[in-house]
Design a protein around this motif. Structure first.
Motif, PDB file in Angstrom:
ATOM      1  N   THR A  13       0.831  -1.209   0.000  1.00  0.00           N
ATOM      2  CA  THR A  13       0.000   0.000   0.000  1.00  0.00           C
ATOM      3  C   THR A  13       0.861   1.253   0.000  1.00  0.00           C
ATOM      4  O   THR A  13       0.535   2.243  -0.676  1.00  0.00           O
ATOM      5  CB  THR A  13      -0.930   0.012   1.229  1.00  0.00           C
ATOM      6  N   LEU A  17       0.929   4.284  -2.692  1.00  0.00           N
ATOM      7  CA  LEU A  17       0.918   5.710  -2.343  1.00  0.00           C
ATOM      8  C   LEU A  17       2.063   6.443  -3.039  1.00  0.00           C
ATOM      9  O   LEU A  17       1.884   7.564  -3.531  1.00  0.00           O
ATOM     10  CB  LEU A  17       1.050   5.876  -0.828  1.00  0.00           C
ATOM     11  N   GLY A  20       1.135   7.040  -6.568  1.00  0.00           N
ATOM     12  CA  GLY A  20       0.172   8.137  -6.669  1.00  0.00           C
ATOM     13  C   GLY A  20       0.840   9.489  -6.559  1.00  0.00           C
ATOM     14  O   GLY A  20       0.496  10.433  -7.287  1.00  0.00           O
ATOM     15  N   HIS A  58       0.283   3.138 -12.386  1.00  0.00           N
ATOM     16  CA  HIS A  58      -0.450   3.454 -11.154  1.00  0.00           C
ATOM     17  C   HIS A  58      -1.817   2.773 -11.148  1.00  0.00           C
ATOM     18  O   HIS A  58      -2.258   2.220 -10.132  1.00  0.00           O
ATOM     19  CB  HIS A  58      -0.598   4.968 -11.018  1.00  0.00           C
ATOM     20  N   VAL A  62      -2.990  -0.140  -8.418  1.00  0.00           N
ATOM     21  CA  VAL A  62      -4.204   0.084  -7.622  1.00  0.00           C
ATOM     22  C   VAL A  62      -5.139  -1.120  -7.765  1.00  0.00           C
ATOM     23  O   VAL A  62      -5.738  -1.579  -6.784  1.00  0.00           O
ATOM     24  CB  VAL A  62      -4.917   1.383  -8.051  1.00  0.00           C
ATOM     25  N   LEU A  98     -11.096   0.933   0.575  1.00  0.00           N
ATOM     26  CA  LEU A  98     -10.586   0.647  -0.762  1.00  0.00           C
ATOM     27  C   LEU A  98     -11.654   0.951  -1.808  1.00  0.00           C
ATOM     28  O   LEU A  98     -11.375   1.577  -2.834  1.00  0.00           O
ATOM     29  CB  LEU A  98     -10.161  -0.813  -0.870  1.00  0.00           C
ATOM     30  N   GLN A 101     -11.925   4.603  -2.202  1.00  0.00           N
ATOM     31  CA  GLN A 101     -10.792   5.156  -2.939  1.00  0.00           C
ATOM     32  C   GLN A 101     -10.939   4.918  -4.441  1.00  0.00           C
ATOM     33  O   GLN A 101     -10.672   5.810  -5.252  1.00  0.00           O
ATOM     34  CB  GLN A 101      -9.485   4.533  -2.451  1.00  0.00           C
ATOM     35  N   GLY A 105     -11.208   7.768  -7.164  1.00  0.00           N
ATOM     36  CA  GLY A 105     -10.255   7.783  -8.270  1.00  0.00           C
ATOM     37  C   GLY A 105     -10.931   7.705  -9.622  1.00  0.00           C
ATOM     38  O   GLY A 105     -10.525   8.381 -10.580  1.00  0.00           O
ATOM     39  N   ASP A 121      -8.829  12.138  -2.933  1.00  0.00           N
ATOM     40  CA  ASP A 121      -8.179  10.847  -3.186  1.00  0.00           C
ATOM     41  C   ASP A 121      -7.052  10.617  -2.180  1.00  0.00           C
ATOM     42  O   ASP A 121      -6.890   9.515  -1.643  1.00  0.00           O
ATOM     43  CB  ASP A 121      -7.641  10.816  -4.619  1.00  0.00           C
ATOM     44  N   SER A 125      -6.892   7.684   0.654  1.00  0.00           N
ATOM     45  CA  SER A 125      -5.743   6.778   0.565  1.00  0.00           C
ATOM     46  C   SER A 125      -4.997   6.702   1.890  1.00  0.00           C
ATOM     47  O   SER A 125      -4.606   5.607   2.337  1.00  0.00           O
ATOM     48  CB  SER A 125      -4.790   7.240  -0.541  1.00  0.00           C
ATOM     49  N   PHE A 129      -4.496   3.533   4.385  1.00  0.00           N
ATOM     50  CA  PHE A 129      -3.168   3.142   4.854  1.00  0.00           C
ATOM     51  C   PHE A 129      -3.131   3.044   6.377  1.00  0.00           C
ATOM     52  O   PHE A 129      -2.617   2.081   6.946  1.00  0.00           O
ATOM     53  CB  PHE A 129      -2.140   4.161   4.351  1.00  0.00           C
ATOM     54  N   SER A 277       3.580  10.501   4.276  1.00  0.00           N
ATOM     55  CA  SER A 277       2.854   9.228   4.328  1.00  0.00           C
ATOM     56  C   SER A 277       3.515   8.267   5.314  1.00  0.00           C
ATOM     57  O   SER A 277       2.824   7.554   6.060  1.00  0.00           O
ATOM     58  CB  SER A 277       2.810   8.592   2.933  1.00  0.00           C
TER      59      SER A 277
END
Length: 313
Positions: A13, A17, A20, A58, A62, A98, A101, A105, A121, A125, A129, A277
């Motif tokens: 995950t 990120l 992204g 990406h 995902v 999820l 998200q 997205g 988004d 996300s 996480f 993050s």
């Protein structure tokens, strides 16, 4: 070791990120147009266009993340201890986040990536996480059949660390989302005197206001982090994790200054967000360890409790 796959899921995950962040930093979000999951009317991207490759990659990771999260939720459900309601709640929560998200997205792509919308988004996300880190820390508990009287959540020491850790996590999350909005609304470009292709914030006044508000939040986070560091060392609880978090936050703040001086270079913006993050993940780990403790009493789950009887050490 029932948490091994959950730990792998957290790592993957984090990689998603990173992808992204790379998409946004290289301005690749529109490289495949409004086609989804294809790319500009084709099944595969043009490999000579690095932006298409980044955006398409990406999208692939995902999609793979969704499959991994489904397996993770099933494994967690199968391996949960009797009465372990924390896992029963967190595993389906991760799937819901999820789904949310993917929904956000998908709308982002179909709407042509409107300025500022990507912030939503990012918010979902990071929440996903964080929930996965919580689930992993719950799964890290060792099952014990010792008949002990119920203790406070996370043990007496852990419960005293929980409040400051949760406050720090919420502040850090708010600061990160505010910074993401500053970037994705094009307020950062306005602040730098750059004319963006699309912008939500057009007034230099509001751009400066968002910039200074973001940095005020950053210093408030630093103050609460020092408070948490002092308490963890005094209690001798999660010292290494809090110390590592302190290092990450200081690096994140330093990279924020570098981002300004380099006028939003793709490298500095990416590293700044990745460090943020990582800080969210570490903060969630400390909150989880303080909340759930190290052990779970299999024979004596506390009725009516979301967490059961735990024995922190």
């Amino acid at each position: 070791m029932r948490h091994r796959f959950a730990l792998f899921t957290v790592g993957f995950t984090f990689f998603v990120l990173f992808m992204g962040v790379l998409v946004t930093a290289t301005q690749s979000q529109d490289a495949c147009g409004t086609d989804w999951p294809g790319c500009n009317g084709r099944l595969f991207p043009d490999i000579t266009d690095y932006k298409q490759v980044i955006e398409y990659t990406h999208r692939l990771v995902v999609g793979l993340l969704g499959f991994i999260l489904l397996i993770n939720a099933i494994f967690a459900w199968i391996k949960k201890y009797p009465g372990e309601r924390a896992v029963s709640i967190l595993s389906p929560l991760s799937l819901f986040l999820l789904f949310l998200q993917v929904l956000v997205g998908g709308f982002n792509v179909m709407l042509g990536t409107p300025p500022g919308f990507t912030t939503l988004d990012v918010a979902v996300s990071l929440a996903l996480f964080s929930s996965l880190v919580f689930l992993t820390t719950a799964l890290m508990r060792r099952g014990t059949e010792e008949k002990k009287s119920p203790e406070p959540i996370g043990g007496e020491r852990g419960s005293k660390l929980f409040g400051p850790a949760l406050t720090l996590l919420l502040l850090f999350y708010a600061e990160t989302i505010l910074g993401a909005f500053f970037k994705h609304s094009a307020a950062a470009d306005v602040y730098m005197g750059i004319t963006p292709h699309q912008q939500l914030i057009q007034s230099p006044y509001w751009a400066h206001f968002l910039f200074f508000t973001h940095w005020i939040f950053a210093f408030v986070v630093l103050i609460f982090l020092l408070r948490l560091l002092f308490r963890s060392w005094r209690m001798k609880k999660e010292k290494n994790a809090v110390l590592f978090l302190t290092l990450v936050v200081l690096l994140e703040m330093g990279m924020g200054f570098i981002t300004v001086f380099t006028r939003l270079s793709a490298f500095s913006v990416s590293l700044h967000m990745i460090l943020a993050s990582a800080g969210i993940g570490l903060s969630s780990y400390i909150v989880g360890k303080s909340l759930f403790g190290d052990d779970y009493s299999i024979l004596q789950p506390e009725r009516g409790s979301v967490y059961g009887t735990v024995h922190g050490r």
